[in-house]
Design an enzyme around this catalytic site. Structure first.
Site, PDB file in Angstrom:
ATOM      1  CB  CYS A   1     -32.790-109.325 -39.339  1.00  0.00           C
ATOM      2  SG  CYS A   1     -33.717-109.492 -40.838  1.00  0.00           S
TER       3      CYS A   1
ATOM      4  CG  ASP B   1     -33.472-114.049 -38.637  1.00  0.00           C
ATOM      5  OD1 ASP B   1     -33.838-114.512 -37.540  1.00  0.00           O
ATOM      6  OD2 ASP B   1     -33.735-112.885 -39.001  1.00  0.00           O
ATOM      7  CG  ASN B   2     -31.491-113.016 -35.538  1.00  0.00           C
ATOM      8  OD1 ASN B   2     -31.599-112.320 -36.542  1.00  0.00           O
ATOM      9  ND2 ASN B   2     -32.443-113.051 -34.610  1.00  0.00           N
TER      10      ASN B   2
ATOM     11  CG  HIS C   1     -34.600-106.260 -42.946  1.00  0.00           C
ATOM     12  ND1 HIS C   1     -34.743-106.544 -41.608  1.00  0.00           N
ATOM     13  CD2 HIS C   1     -34.267-104.943 -43.024  1.00  0.00           C
ATOM     14  CE1 HIS C   1     -34.493-105.456 -40.908  1.00  0.00           C
ATOM     15  NE2 HIS C   1     -34.202-104.470 -41.751  1.00  0.00           N
TER      16      HIS C   1
END
Length: 691
Positions: A80, A269-270, A135
């Site tokens: 992330c 995001d992944n 984050h």
């Protein structure tokens, strides 16, 4: 936000947020509004338009039909935080200060000096807003307001363990606390409500919305109207809830007549974690195989991005900053390395030609690179790095199952060279303006050469040729030299200086002391001070009767010292060595900070060490310590008489000189030292001196 206990300053009120006001009308030819939407842990195969058989995503499917669906879209990283850092900066994560996912109490975050996409857009009059999961750091210096956002509504991060309580922030103040999954479930709806409100607040100003959903990252939570709705279980419920609420945002854009003025990008995001579909690709989140980094990637800009197009062009989070800056007519700051490419022509329907390779990192190290049909892996997650590199042809082998390294040595070598040069460029960029290096140990009462590296950061905007004066700040009694020289800062020049520690600091009894050396550079009428380096000094081997460096046989030795290894048996010619009658010691290599402290001899049973003492009274100094473990005291008896009682235990990473005096008589003699430790502890010797 979920900030945890810390003495460090966390998000706090202060300068940085900009009040949203209706600005001037959009000038002709200005860039589009931009909405970037990131779903957390969304797999490549998790949307209907990417082939999921159970999860229904009609609004995102419709968005894909209205624009372009990229089948080879990549996130910025397999986890992330670094992925988001890459998106906002256009730079690979190690450049940004966020090479790894940030933990709850991590003091690190997006570097203050990073230039982000919202910062650039704000200079062009854009209203900028961050909504959702940030984050990228929990301290005040990392707050979205410090990185170009006019407003923020969301959470610092969502953690799978100890999720609650989690604070929800508006701008620079926490406004409420999430205590349960039921509280968490409301965020998806509220993020969309906030996004629509920002669109309305923007008035005639162009706007940039960065919406980072918390779903479908664990823990999964949905409001009652979505519970049990999806054939894909709770995971599917979460994605379908996001799809529904994003649809409300898309409707709001169309209702306000902004669809021809607004670029919308949706991506993950992944890769997916425990649940979710990779679309048949290898591996998942945390890995740089395709399943960990290839994600859904959809772009719509009505009237500009072709409708109903499917593109197999390779596109990446790294491309978003240069692309949007290009669309807005903004030139990114010169001297800031970007790792992506401008997709402006590709968004308009052209094939992407000549793009640079797309690299992937695991923490600070380059792990893989995609270049056209080829994907090279040079590092994988975990300790097992055997059978690398691996080269895959993704056109014929999308699941990365057939290693073609042996058949394509030129491709392998070219991509390895690309990654090596990229890592070297990152290292150069991260070098401070002034950096001191010293090979330890230094030798007391002798000049020692240390090196000071200068970089372009000393004068980033001026001519590289410069007159500099380089000196060292040292402790009292230490003498240093000064160098005045004309240098070319583009070459990262290294200048040699000399430092001479006083004789008194060479191996006195007690804890091994370190001293600070600080490099200073005079340039352009100012003084730039580098980070201090801790150094220590020992006697030179030629200045004492005997100097032994202990460790495994054949290990590197401190210059001018002799080897004391388990193989060092006593002989008349050597003047030292282990005697028969007791077990020979073992040895250890601890990979400690320098050549002297790195290795040791040690054992639990006592060992017998013979030394030839020169005539007269002699001081024997023994250095003990361990970089990894606490070290007990050492007991030494000479010819049957105890001469060194056990001293105190020293902690891991600390070293201590013990000393005792022996008499070599009028003409010298051989003495036998019984070396041991109290009770069942292991004794350790790092070095031994006879003076």
């Amino acid at each position: 936000m979920t900030l945890g206990a810390s003495a460090l300053p966390v998000f706090a009120g202060g300068p940085g947020l900009h009040t949203a006001t209706a600005g001037p009308a959009r000038p002709p030819g200005s860039g589009p509004n931009v909405i970037m939407i990131v779903l957390d842990d969304l797999g490549h195969g998790d949307l209907g338009c990417y082939g999921h058989p159970l999860i229904r995503t009609p609004r995102l499917d419709r968005l894909a039909r209205q624009g372009t669906r990229f089948t080879h879209g990549y996130s910025g990283a397999p986890v992330c935080s670094p992925s988001r850092a890459a998106l906002l900066t256009g730079r690979v994560p190690p450049r940004t200060g966020v090479p790894e996912v940030l933990s709850r109490d991590d003091p690190h975050g997006l570097r203050t000096q990073e230039r982000t996409l919202p910062e650039y857009l704000r200079t062009a009059g854009y209203l900028t807003a961050a909504i959702g999961k940030w984050h990228l750091g929990r301290l005040d210096a990392h707050h979205p307001a410090r990185h170009g956002f006019d407003s923020f509504f969301g959470v610092d991060a969502m953690y799978t363990a100890d999720t609650y309580p989690t604070e929800v922030w508006r701008d620079e103040e926490p406004v409420e606390t999430l205590h349960s999954d039921a509280d968490l479930a409301t965020l998806t709806r509220r993020f969309t409500d906030e996004a629509i409100d920002v669109v309305d607040r923007a008035g005639n100003r162009p706007f940039f919305l960065y919406i980072a959903e918390t779903m479908p990252h664990l823990p999964l939570a949905v409001e009652p109207e979505f519970a049990g709705r999806s054939r894909g279980g709770l995971y599917g419920d979460a994605i379908e809830s996001v799809d529904h609420h994003l649809g409300r945002l898309f409707d709001a854009i169309e209702d306000r007549g902004l669809e021809r003025e607004t670029l919308i990008v949706v991506a993950g995001d992944n890769g997916p974690w425990f649940e979710g579909s990779t679309g048949g690709l290898r591996a998942r989140k945390f890995e740089v195989f395709e399943g960990g980094v290839r994600v859904p990637f959809i772009a719509r800009w009505t009237g500009t991005v072709p409708r109903g197009r499917e593109s197999d062009d390779v596109v990446s989070f790294l491309d978003l900053l240069p692309t949007v800056c290009g669309l807005a007519g903004i030139e990114p700051e010169k001297g800031v390395a970007l790792d992506g490419t401008d997709l402006g022509a590709t968004l308009r329907g052209a094939r992407l030609r000549g793009r640079p390779p797309v690299p992937f990192f695991l923490s600070e190290r380059a792990a893989a690179v995609r270049d056209g049909r080829w994907k090279l892996h040079v590092r994988r997650r975990g300790s097992d790095q055997r059978y690398l590199p691996e080269l895959y042809d993704l056109h014929g082998d999308p699941r990365e199952s057939v290693n073609l390294t042996a058949r394509e040595p030129e491709v392998t070598a070219r991509l390895q060279e690309f990654l090596t040069e990229l890592e070297e460029d990152i290292a150069r960029e991260q070098r401070p303006p002034v950096e001191l290096t010293a090979d330890l140990p230094l030798f007391a009462d002798r000049p020692n050469t240390v090196r000071v590296r200068l970089t372009r950061a000393l004068r980033p905007d001026g001519e590289p040729a410069a007159e500099v004066t380089v000196s060292l700040a040292a402790a009292d009694g230490w003498t240093t030299t000064t160098v005045r020289q004309r240098v070319d800062l583009d070459t990262d020049p290294v200048l040699d200086l000399e430092v001479t520690p006083p004789a008194a600091v060479g191996a006195p009894a007690g804890r091994l002391d370190t001293y600070g050396l600080t490099p200073r550079v005079g340039i352009d009428g100012r003084t730039v001070t580098g980070e201090p380096v801790r150094v220590y000094a020992v006697p030179h081997g030629d200045d004492v009767a005997l100097a032994l460096d202990a460790g495994p046989a054949g290990a590197p030795l401190t210059p001018s010292y002799r080897e004391l290894s388990p193989d060092s048996s006593w002989s008349e010619s050597a003047d030292y060595g282990w005697a028969a009658g007791a077990p020979a010691p073992m040895s250890r290599d601890r990979s400690a900070p320098d050549v002297l402290r790195r290795d040791m001899v040690n054992n639990q049973p006592a060992a017998l060490l013979r030394l030839r003492l020169p005539a007269g009274r002699r001081t024997v100094s023994v250095l003990r310590g361990d970089d990894e473990f606490a070290t007990p005291g050492i007991v030494v008896a000479a010819d049957g008489t105890e001469v060194l009682p056990p001293g105190p235990q020293v902690p891991a990473g600390a070293y201590q000189w013990e000393e005792f005096v022996l008499d070599g008589g009028a003409s010298g003699r051989v003495t036998e030292l019984r070396v041991g430790a109290p009770e069942t502890a292991n004794w350790k010797i790092v070095a031994l001196l006879v003076r």
